[in-house]
Design a protein around this motif. Structure first.
Motif, PDB file in Angstrom:
ATOM      1  N   LEU A  14     -93.428  59.315 124.073  1.00 12.37           N
ATOM      2  CA  LEU A  14     -94.309  59.115 125.274  1.00 12.37           C
ATOM      3  C   LEU A  14     -95.446  60.321 124.844  1.00 12.37           C
ATOM      4  CD1 LEU A  14     -91.054  58.617 127.951  1.00 12.37           C
ATOM      5  CD2 LEU A  14     -92.341  56.628 126.074  1.00 12.37           C
ATOM      6  N   THR A  15     -96.026  59.865 125.378  1.00 14.40           N
ATOM      7  CA  THR A  15     -97.411  60.786 125.464  1.00 14.40           C
ATOM      8  C   THR A  15     -98.167  61.289 126.710  1.00 14.40           C
ATOM      9  OG1 THR A  15     -99.048  59.843 124.144  1.00 14.40           O
ATOM     10  CG2 THR A  15     -97.905  61.355 122.795  1.00 14.40           C
ATOM     11  N   ARG A  16     -98.795  62.224 127.578  1.00 10.87           N
ATOM     12  CA  ARG A  16     -99.480  62.018 129.140  1.00 10.87           C
ATOM     13  C   ARG A  16    -100.867  61.254 128.800  1.00 10.87           C
ATOM     14  NH1 ARG A  16     -95.881  63.173 133.175  1.00 10.87           N
ATOM     15  NH2 ARG A  16     -94.573  64.474 133.225  1.00 10.87           N
ATOM     16  N   GLU A  17    -101.174  62.061 127.473  1.00  7.80           N
ATOM     17  CA  GLU A  17    -102.938  60.971 127.748  1.00  7.80           C
ATOM     18  C   GLU A  17    -102.116  59.948 126.090  1.00  7.80           C
ATOM     19  OE1 GLU A  17    -102.110  64.846 125.913  1.00  7.80           O
ATOM     20  OE2 GLU A  17    -102.704  65.578 127.813  1.00  7.80           O
ATOM     21  N   GLN A  18    -103.760  58.656 126.215  1.00 11.63           N
ATOM     22  CA  GLN A  18    -103.255  57.919 125.391  1.00 11.63           C
ATOM     23  C   GLN A  18    -103.777  58.533 124.418  1.00 11.63           C
ATOM     24  OE1 GLN A  18    -106.324  55.165 126.954  1.00 11.63           O
ATOM     25  NE2 GLN A  18    -104.913  53.324 125.642  1.00 11.63           N
ATOM     26  N   ASP A  19    -104.427  59.455 123.631  1.00  6.62           N
ATOM     27  CA  ASP A  19    -104.744  60.064 121.954  1.00  6.62           C
ATOM     28  C   ASP A  19    -103.181  60.353 122.152  1.00  6.62           C
ATOM     29  OD1 ASP A  19    -107.006  58.400 121.143  1.00  6.62           O
ATOM     30  OD2 ASP A  19    -107.882  60.181 122.434  1.00  6.62           O
ATOM     31  N   GLY A  20    -102.949  60.409 120.851  1.00  4.56           N
ATOM     32  CA  GLY A  20    -101.302  61.702 120.682  1.00  4.56           C
ATOM     33  C   GLY A  20    -101.729  62.168 119.661  1.00  4.56           C
ATOM     34  N   ARG A  21    -101.165  63.760 119.314  1.00  2.00           N
ATOM     35  CA  ARG A  21    -101.337  64.055 117.916  1.00  2.00           C
ATOM     36  C   ARG A  21    -101.103  64.478 116.996  1.00  2.00           C
ATOM     37  NH1 ARG A  21    -100.577  69.310 122.527  1.00  2.00           N
ATOM     38  NH2 ARG A  21    -102.141  68.857 123.816  1.00  2.00           N
ATOM     39  N   PRO A  22    -101.898  63.532 115.513  1.00  2.00           N
ATOM     40  CA  PRO A  22    -101.108  63.546 114.559  1.00  2.00           C
ATOM     41  C   PRO A  22     -99.733  64.125 114.316  1.00  2.00           C
ATOM     42  CG  PRO A  22    -103.677  63.903 114.370  1.00  2.00           C
ATOM     43  CD  PRO A  22    -102.949  64.491 115.904  1.00  2.00           C
ATOM     44  N   GLN A  23     -99.631  65.600 114.653  1.00  2.00           N
ATOM     45  CA  GLN A  23     -98.199  66.138 114.393  1.00  2.00           C
ATOM     46  C   GLN A  23     -97.053  65.650 115.472  1.00  2.00           C
ATOM     47  OE1 GLN A  23    -101.208  67.867 115.630  1.00  2.00           O
ATOM     48  NE2 GLN A  23    -100.653  69.169 117.684  1.00  2.00           N
ATOM     49  N   LEU A  24     -97.991  64.626 116.467  1.00  2.00           N
ATOM     50  CA  LEU A  24     -96.260  64.226 117.346  1.00  2.00           C
ATOM     51  C   LEU A  24     -95.880  63.338 116.789  1.00  2.00           C
ATOM     52  CD1 LEU A  24     -97.335  64.549 120.732  1.00  2.00           C
ATOM     53  CD2 LEU A  24     -95.973  66.674 120.018  1.00  2.00           C
ATOM     54  N   LEU A  25     -96.843  62.368 116.209  1.00  2.00           N
ATOM     55  CA  LEU A  25     -96.416  61.291 115.411  1.00  2.00           C
ATOM     56  C   LEU A  25     -95.307  61.773 114.205  1.00  2.00           C
ATOM     57  CD1 LEU A  25     -96.522  58.235 115.246  1.00  2.00           C
ATOM     58  CD2 LEU A  25     -98.416  58.175 114.465  1.00  2.00           C
TER      59      LEU A  25
END
Length: 177
Positions: free
Chosen positions: A140-151
């Motif tokens: 889950l992310t707060r913004e629509q664009d997730g960060r690559p390191q989170l993925l």
């Protein structure tokens, strides 16, 4: 060789049972107030047969989380489908440690494994089913664009939950709903 096969089958069965019943880590000092609010589902990995059939056409749903005074978690999901937006509401009761919830009628466990509250959360769901237990891991992310390191971090957790990368869907943005 054939005498080893039953032993190997038993060992594999025991490993899969242990993994299915393994303890899922829960966010330490979970703070429901900080966790409440809107989230987007950026990625899901699941062994659910319905999900696996639909995953390639799915878009990122919005989840709104709120908490009841007694600590129960209320979840409202808005899924963008091909021709409409589908809305679901789920209620989970707190079970023991904050960050662990159950929906008794669906025999579903939900654990907030990790979150920084402001950017991301990793949530594990397990639905008890005698025929085929279903496991789901969600980023889950707060913004629509997730960060690559989170993925990347999310992808590394997938096999630890008994799932495989072919069960993964990275959900595209949706301006709908």
């Amino acid at each position: 060789m054939t005498a080893m096969l039953p032993s190997l089958a038993l060992a594999l069965t025991l490993i899969s049972l242990l993994r299915a019943g393994a303890e899922v880590p829960i966010q330490l000092d979970f703070d429901a107030e900080k966790f409440a609010g809107s989230w987007r589902v950026a990625a899901i990995a699941s062994n659910c047969s319905v999900f696996l059939k639909m995953k390639d056409g799915m878009k990122s749903p919005i989840i709104t989380i709120s908490f009841m005074p007694e600590g129960d978690l209320a979840m409202k999901l808005i899924w963008p489908l091909v021709d409409k937006c589908q809305e679901f509401e789920l209620l989970f009761q707190q079970r023991g440690q904050a960050g662990h919830y159950v929906a008794a009628q669906e025999k579903r466990d939900l654990q907030v494994m990790e979150t920084d509250y402001g950017h991301y959360a990793i949530v594990h769901q397990f639905q008890h089913d005698e025929q085929k237990p279903q496991t789901s891991l969600q980023l889950l992310t707060r913004e629509q664009d997730g960060r690559p390191q989170l993925l990347q971090k999310f992808k590394e957790l997938i096999p630890t939950m008994g799932l495989t990368t072919d069960m993964l869907a990275i959900l595209p943005k949706s301006g709908e709903c």
